[in-house]
Design a protein around this motif. Structure first.
Motif, short mmCIF file in Angstrom:
data_model
loop_
_atom_site.label_atom_id
_atom_site.label_comp_id
_atom_site.label_asym_id
_atom_site.label_seq_id
_atom_site.Cartn_x
_atom_site.Cartn_y
_atom_site.Cartn_z
N ILE A 76 0.84 -1.20 0.00
CA ILE A 76 0.00 0.00 0.00
C ILE A 76 0.88 1.25 0.00
O ILE A 76 0.61 2.22 -0.73
CB ILE A 76 -0.95 0.00 1.22
CG1 ILE A 76 -2.04 -1.06 1.05
CG2 ILE A 76 -1.60 1.39 1.39
CD1 ILE A 76 -2.92 -1.23 2.27
N PHE A 77 1.93 1.22 0.82
CA PHE A 77 2.86 2.36 0.85
C PHE A 77 3.48 2.60 -0.52
O PHE A 77 3.60 3.74 -0.98
CB PHE A 77 3.96 2.11 1.88
CG PHE A 77 3.51 2.20 3.31
CD1 PHE A 77 2.41 2.96 3.67
CD2 PHE A 77 4.21 1.53 4.31
CE1 PHE A 77 2.00 3.05 4.99
CE2 PHE A 77 3.81 1.62 5.64
CZ PHE A 77 2.70 2.38 5.98
N LYS A 78 3.84 1.50 -1.20
CA LYS A 78 4.44 1.63 -2.54
C LYS A 78 3.43 2.21 -3.51
O LYS A 78 3.76 3.09 -4.32
CB LYS A 78 4.92 0.26 -3.02
CG LYS A 78 5.62 0.31 -4.37
CD LYS A 78 6.12 -1.08 -4.77
CE LYS A 78 6.82 -1.00 -6.13
NZ LYS A 78 7.32 -2.35 -6.56
N LEU A 79 2.19 1.73 -3.44
CA LEU A 79 1.13 2.20 -4.32
C LEU A 79 0.85 3.69 -4.11
O LEU A 79 0.61 4.43 -5.08
CB LEU A 79 -0.15 1.38 -4.04
CG LEU A 79 -1.40 1.75 -4.85
CD1 LEU A 79 -1.22 1.40 -6.32
CD2 LEU A 79 -2.63 1.03 -4.29
N LYS A 80 0.90 4.12 -2.86
CA LYS A 80 0.59 5.51 -2.52
C LYS A 80 1.83 6.40 -2.49
O LYS A 80 1.76 7.57 -2.10
CB LYS A 80 -0.12 5.56 -1.16
CG LYS A 80 -1.51 4.93 -1.18
CD LYS A 80 -2.09 4.76 0.22
CE LYS A 80 -2.24 6.09 0.92
NZ LYS A 80 -3.27 6.96 0.28
N ASN A 81 2.97 5.85 -2.88
CA ASN A 81 4.24 6.59 -2.90
C ASN A 81 4.62 7.13 -1.52
O ASN A 81 5.14 8.24 -1.38
CB ASN A 81 4.17 7.73 -3.92
CG ASN A 81 5.55 8.23 -4.32
OD1 ASN A 81 6.53 7.46 -4.31
ND2 ASN A 81 5.66 9.51 -4.64
N VAL A 82 4.35 6.33 -0.50
CA VAL A 82 4.77 6.67 0.86
C VAL A 82 6.18 6.10 1.07
O VAL A 82 6.39 4.89 0.91
CB VAL A 82 3.80 6.08 1.92
CG1 VAL A 82 4.31 6.36 3.33
CG2 VAL A 82 2.41 6.64 1.72
#
Length: 359
Positions: A76-82
């Motif tokens: 999710i972090f990767k998807l949201k560029n976190v």
């Protein structure tokens, strides 16, 4: 900039609170990472600050569920560029039952981390061992790594004299006190400490072991080893904030006999130094941060359990004899270590490290 912070302060490990406070002081908007995936999906953030994220429960069904949950969060972090900032506290998991799976998680996190915060220089070597020298260089892990100081504990705990320890200690005539404090767990080798102390057979000395045992069976084993030796006090309880100052102020030496295979950083060592106390310890990553002050500590290495007992006996005797021969010089060991952590491990130093490295 917003940071999702993990874990939430549980009222026990104050370094968690200090790290969080210093991120705020560095100008970041800090929010605790939710355990709800839906909330994570809809939470906007620039960074995720993760500590002990590789740790897993020992129960296998819960462990596999925890692995899946954490992998989903990382995707999710990767998807949201976190951008993930991972703080590496240990070499491997302390619990052998989950070591293989925890190592998998550690590799998974290290590979995907935007930045890797380390608390001691030794950590770089450990990262290289985990990911492999070739991958370390190929994927430029060196550029990910930045160092932050482990915070000291100066003025963290309130002044106190009314403790469980003092009720026991007030009737003790012995002069010199060795203390082991913190969670009583197998990797901390408390059983080895008790065996070594009994074999050292020092007069006018006392060993106090205080902390909550985990698992309970290990705590029972510790009590059995101590037996009826009146020089050994086992206090099987969590140390309240109101008791910490009173307990550590009565120590002459803090004993940290941790398993060097998994231990890297030691908050208790910084706690000891924050109270101007010296330590007995193997050369962990934390200890080697103070290599210029080796004469102020009682450092030893060991090869196996028998050798560990032998080395501890020598350090028990050395510390006691040093104190007996020159009490002022002995006190100065702890005072020098206090001076170092007061400056190098202050909140302002930690805040400055965040400002310089996170952007």
């Amino acid at each position: 900039m917003k940071i999702l912070y993990y874990p939430k302060f549980d009222g026990k490990n104050y370094s968690v609170k200090i790290f969080e406070d210093c991120l705020r002081c560095a100008g970041f908007d800090v929010a605790i990472l939710s355990k709800n995936i839906i909330k994570i999906l809809f939470t906007k953030s620039d960074f995720a600050y993760l500590q002990w994220f590789e740790n897993l429960p020992s129960d296998k069904p819960k462990m596999f569920a925890n692995i899946i949950f954490k992998i989903i969060i990382l995707y999710i972090f990767k998807l949201k560029n976190v951008k993930v900032i991972f703080v590496m506290h240990n070499k491997v998991a302390h619990d052998k039952e989950v070591a293989t799976y925890s190592c998998f998680m550690l590799k998974f996190i290290l590979k995907r981390a935007y930045k890797i915060a380390i608390l001691c220089d030794t950590t770089k070597t450990e990262i290289m061992k985990i990911v492999g020298t070739y991958n370390y260089k190929k994927n430029n892990y060196e550029a990910k790594v930045f160092k932050i100081p482990h915070p000291n504990y100066i003025d963290v705990y309130p002044k106190s004299q009314n403790t469980t320890f003092h009720k026991i200690h007030k009737n003790i005539k012995e002069d010199f006190t060795f203390i082991f404090m913190g969670m009583i767990r197998p990797y901390k080798n408390v059983d080895v400490v008790i065996k070594a102390f009994k074999e050292a057979n020092l007069q006018n000395c006392r060993l106090v072991v205080i902390g909550k045992p985990h698992p309970i069976e290990y705590g029972n084993r510790i009590k059995e080893l101590a037996g009826n030796d009146e020089r050994i006090n086992i206090i099987s309880k969590f140390i309240d904030d109101s008791e910490m100052d009173g307990i550590i102020s009565k120590a002459d030496v803090i004993v940290l006999p941790y398993d060097k295979r998994s231990s890297l950083n030691s908050g208790v060592a910084y706690l000891a130094f924050s109270y101007a106390k010296t330590i007995i310890s193997p050369p962990t990553g934390t200890v080697m941060e103070f290599k210029d002050y080796k004469d102020c500590m009682y450092i030893y290495d060991y090869h196996d359990t028998d050798d560990h007992i032998k080395q501890l006996i020598n350090k028990f005797k050395q510390a006691y004899n040093d104190w007996k021969q020159d009490k002022q010089n002995f006190r100065e060991k702890g005072e020098k270590l206090f001076s170092v952590v007061k400056k190098q491990n202050s909140r302002s130093a930690l805040t400055a490290a965040y400002k310089h490295n996170i952007s």
